[in-house]
Design an enzyme around this catalytic site. Structure first.
Site, PDB file in Angstrom:
ATOM      1  N   TYR A 258      -1.458   0.022  10.294  1.00 33.16           N
ATOM      2  CA  TYR A 258      -1.077  -0.573   9.201  1.00 33.16           C
ATOM      3  C   TYR A 258      -0.429  -0.213   7.658  1.00 33.16           C
ATOM      4  O   TYR A 258       0.499  -1.143   6.728  1.00 33.16           O
ATOM      5  CB  TYR A 258      -2.783  -0.182   8.481  1.00 33.16           C
ATOM      6  CG  TYR A 258      -2.796  -0.342   6.647  1.00 33.16           C
ATOM      7  CD1 TYR A 258      -3.932  -1.585   6.603  1.00 33.16           C
ATOM      8  CD2 TYR A 258      -2.547   0.103   6.175  1.00 33.16           C
ATOM      9  CE1 TYR A 258      -4.520  -2.205   5.356  1.00 33.16           C
ATOM     10  CE2 TYR A 258      -3.017  -0.265   4.502  1.00 33.16           C
ATOM     11  CZ  TYR A 258      -3.786  -1.250   4.168  1.00 33.16           C
ATOM     12  OH  TYR A 258      -4.088  -1.490   2.685  1.00 33.16           O
TER      13      TYR A 258
ATOM     14  N   SER B 158       0.830  -0.676  -0.138  1.00 31.38           N
ATOM     15  CA  SER B 158      -0.429   0.317   0.208  1.00 31.38           C
ATOM     16  C   SER B 158       0.806   1.125   0.290  1.00 31.38           C
ATOM     17  O   SER B 158       2.047   1.190   0.331  1.00 31.38           O
ATOM     18  CB  SER B 158      -0.531   0.035   0.940  1.00 31.38           C
ATOM     19  OG  SER B 158      -1.426   1.595   1.181  1.00 31.38           O
TER      20      SER B 158
HETATM   21  P1  NAP Z   1     -11.054  -7.067   1.204  1.00 28.77           P
HETATM   22  O1  NAP Z   1     -12.353  -5.909   0.546  1.00 28.77           O
HETATM   23  O2  NAP Z   1     -11.642  -6.251   2.321  1.00 28.77           O
HETATM   24  O3  NAP Z   1     -10.776  -7.836   1.609  1.00 28.77           O
HETATM   25  C1  NAP Z   1      -9.894  -8.588   1.893  1.00 28.77           C
HETATM   26  C2  NAP Z   1     -10.210 -10.128   1.720  1.00 28.77           C
HETATM   27  O4  NAP Z   1      -8.753 -10.530   2.552  1.00 28.77           O
HETATM   28  C3  NAP Z   1     -10.793 -10.238   1.445  1.00 28.77           C
HETATM   29  O5  NAP Z   1     -10.904 -11.775   1.026  1.00 28.77           O
HETATM   30  C4  NAP Z   1     -11.012 -11.797   3.434  1.00 28.77           C
HETATM   31  O6  NAP Z   1     -11.640 -12.648   3.093  1.00 28.77           O
HETATM   32  C5  NAP Z   1      -9.117 -12.293   3.259  1.00 28.77           C
HETATM   33  N1  NAP Z   1      -8.796 -12.141   4.875  1.00 28.77           N
HETATM   34  C6  NAP Z   1      -8.390 -10.984   5.115  1.00 28.77           C
HETATM   35  N2  NAP Z   1      -7.995 -11.845   6.555  1.00 28.77           N
HETATM   36  C7  NAP Z   1      -7.783 -12.759   6.614  1.00 28.77           C
HETATM   37  C8  NAP Z   1      -6.881 -14.044   6.381  1.00 28.77           C
HETATM   38  N3  NAP Z   1      -6.133 -13.624   7.963  1.00 28.77           N
HETATM   39  N4  NAP Z   1      -6.404 -14.987   6.115  1.00 28.77           N
HETATM   40  C9  NAP Z   1      -7.365 -15.582   4.519  1.00 28.77           C
HETATM   41  N5  NAP Z   1      -7.279 -13.969   4.326  1.00 28.77           N
HETATM   42  C10 NAP Z   1      -7.522 -13.263   4.352  1.00 28.77           C
HETATM   43  O7  NAP Z   1      -9.795  -5.757   1.408  1.00 28.77           O
HETATM   44  P2  NAP Z   1      -9.066  -4.985   0.015  1.00 28.77           P
HETATM   45  O8  NAP Z   1      -9.040  -3.180  -0.597  1.00 28.77           O
HETATM   46  O9  NAP Z   1      -9.507  -6.309  -1.841  1.00 28.77           O
HETATM   47  O10 NAP Z   1      -7.567  -5.339   0.076  1.00 28.77           O
HETATM   48  C11 NAP Z   1      -6.440  -6.478  -0.306  1.00 28.77           C
HETATM   49  C12 NAP Z   1      -5.199  -6.050  -0.349  1.00 28.77           C
HETATM   50  O11 NAP Z   1      -4.166  -5.191  -0.751  1.00 28.77           O
HETATM   51  C13 NAP Z   1      -4.670  -5.912   0.347  1.00 28.77           C
HETATM   52  O12 NAP Z   1      -3.806  -6.086   1.645  1.00 28.77           O
HETATM   53  C14 NAP Z   1      -4.614  -4.289   1.445  1.00 28.77           C
HETATM   54  O13 NAP Z   1      -4.403  -4.114   2.399  1.00 28.77           O
HETATM   55  C15 NAP Z   1      -4.080  -3.879   0.056  1.00 28.77           C
HETATM   56  N6  NAP Z   1      -4.604  -2.320  -0.325  1.00 28.77           N
HETATM   57  C16 NAP Z   1      -6.097  -2.495  -0.379  1.00 28.77           C
HETATM   58  C17 NAP Z   1      -6.825  -0.467  -0.955  1.00 28.77           C
HETATM   59  C18 NAP Z   1      -8.060  -0.474  -0.596  1.00 28.77           C
HETATM   60  O14 NAP Z   1      -7.932   0.970  -0.908  1.00 28.77           O
HETATM   61  N7  NAP Z   1      -8.789  -1.174  -0.710  1.00 28.77           N
HETATM   62  C19 NAP Z   1      -5.530   0.397  -0.700  1.00 28.77           C
HETATM   63  C20 NAP Z   1      -3.923   0.152  -0.873  1.00 28.77           C
HETATM   64  C21 NAP Z   1      -3.483  -1.382  -0.575  1.00 28.77           C
HETATM   65  P3  NAP Z   1     -13.038 -13.107   3.278  1.00 28.77           P
HETATM   66  O15 NAP Z   1     -13.493 -12.494   2.684  1.00 28.77           O
HETATM   67  O16 NAP Z   1     -13.162 -14.690   3.636  1.00 28.77           O
HETATM   68  O17 NAP Z   1     -13.180 -12.785   4.726  1.00 28.77           O
END
Ligand code: NAP
Length: 245
Positions: free
Chosen positions: A157, A143
């Site tokens: 985070y 991120s």
């Molecule tokens: P999200 O929509 O909240 O989805 C999170 C995913 O991670 C879900 O599939 C969840 O599974 C899974 N997960 C969480 N804890 C876990 C664990 N302990 N073991 C296995 N699976 C787990 O998040 P997202 O925004 O797509 O984020 C994906 C990545 O992008 C993350 O690393 C996040 O930090 C990064 N990111 C996101 C943003 C943003 O603005 N969205 C920006 C920068 C970076 P379940 O469905 O089973 O809960």
């Protein structure tokens, strides 16, 4: 080469978009999740309905035994893994550092740091030519907050993502001669379940692009970094943020 890719946190958001795009690019895909079996199954079903190959696999990526079981299950069902997208992440509580409990800190580090290390270690043992593997690629989803620091909102985070960036820098050099490339994608604000609706609506217009990103826009970068088109890209940190530094 046949491509078999495991995407952690593939049930929702960026991981789900990356899973579908990987499948479109010809990868057999393993969709990991921790709680949402239905959502993971929906991703796998959509892939299969489009003619692709997909399985779901439950595991908490912060748990060593579950991670090892997950890699064995994927190898048994799909074959030798050629790609890992370390994507499963949590934001944790929003607020100041002095408001965090020990358990809250541990929970974020378990998924965002320990989980990435456990999955990277498991896949290196399977893909590295040093261990008899055929090579492959790892993409670590970090991120931009790693360098922004996220004061008053998410230092924990941000720091966990700083660790992810260092993991890529070191591991990419460690395994470069063992057939494995390791890169980072650093998304900007992306419309998933992770940021609050309030943050998405307030921040979108302030970003250089004038809007937040869509999960597919991050997924495209992930698929490219996994592909042979990125064969000389190793140790890179690709910011996908609509212009936010
Ligand atoms: P999200 O929509 O909240 O989805 C999170 C995913 O991670 C879900 O599939 C969840 O599974 C899974 N997960 C969480 N804890 C876990 C664990 N302990 N073991 C296995 N699976 C787990 O998040 P997202 O925004 O797509 O984020 C994906 C990545 O992008 C993350 O690393 C996040 O930090 C990064 N990111 C996101 C943003 C943003 O603005 N969205 C920006 C920068 C970076 P379940 O469905 O089973 O809960």
């Amino acid at each position: 080469m046949e491509r078999i890719t495991l995407i952690t946190g593939g049930s929702r958001g960026i991981g789900s978009a990356a899973a579908k795009l990987c499948a479109e690019a010809g990868h057999a895909v393993a969709v990991n999740y921790v709680n949402n079996a239905d959502k993971a199954e929906a991703v796998a079903t959509a892939i299969r309905d489009a003619g692709g190959i997909a399985m779901t696999v439950q595991a908490d990526t912060g748990d060593e035994a579950q991670v090892e079981r997950m890699f064995d299950a994927v190898t048994a069902k799909l074959g030798r893994i050629t790609g890992l997208v370390n994507n499963a992440g949590v934001h944790g509580p929003r607020g100041r550092l002095d408001e965090l409990t020990n358990d809250e800190i541990q929970a974020v580090l378990n998924t965002n740091v320990l989980g990435y290390f456990l999955c990277a270690r498991a896949v290196v043992k399977r893909m590295s030519t040093k261990h008899g593997g055929d090579g492959g690629a790892i993409v670590n989803v970090s991120s931009g907050s790693a360098h922004l620091g996220a004061p008053n909102d998410g230092i924990l985070y941000a720091a966990s993502k700083g660790a992810v960036n260092s993991l890529t820098i070191g591991l990419s050099q460690e395994v470069a001669r063992e057939g494995i490339r390791v890169n980072t994608v650093a998304p900007g604000l992306t419309e998933t379940d992770m940021p609050t609706t309030e943050v998405l609506e307030r921040m979108g217009p302030q970003l250089p692009a004038g809007r937040v990103g869509q999960p597919e826009e991050i997924g495209e970068a992930i698929v490219w970094l996994l592909s042979d088109a990125a064969s000389y890209v190793n140790g890179a940190n690709l910011r996908v943020s609509g212009g936010r530094i």
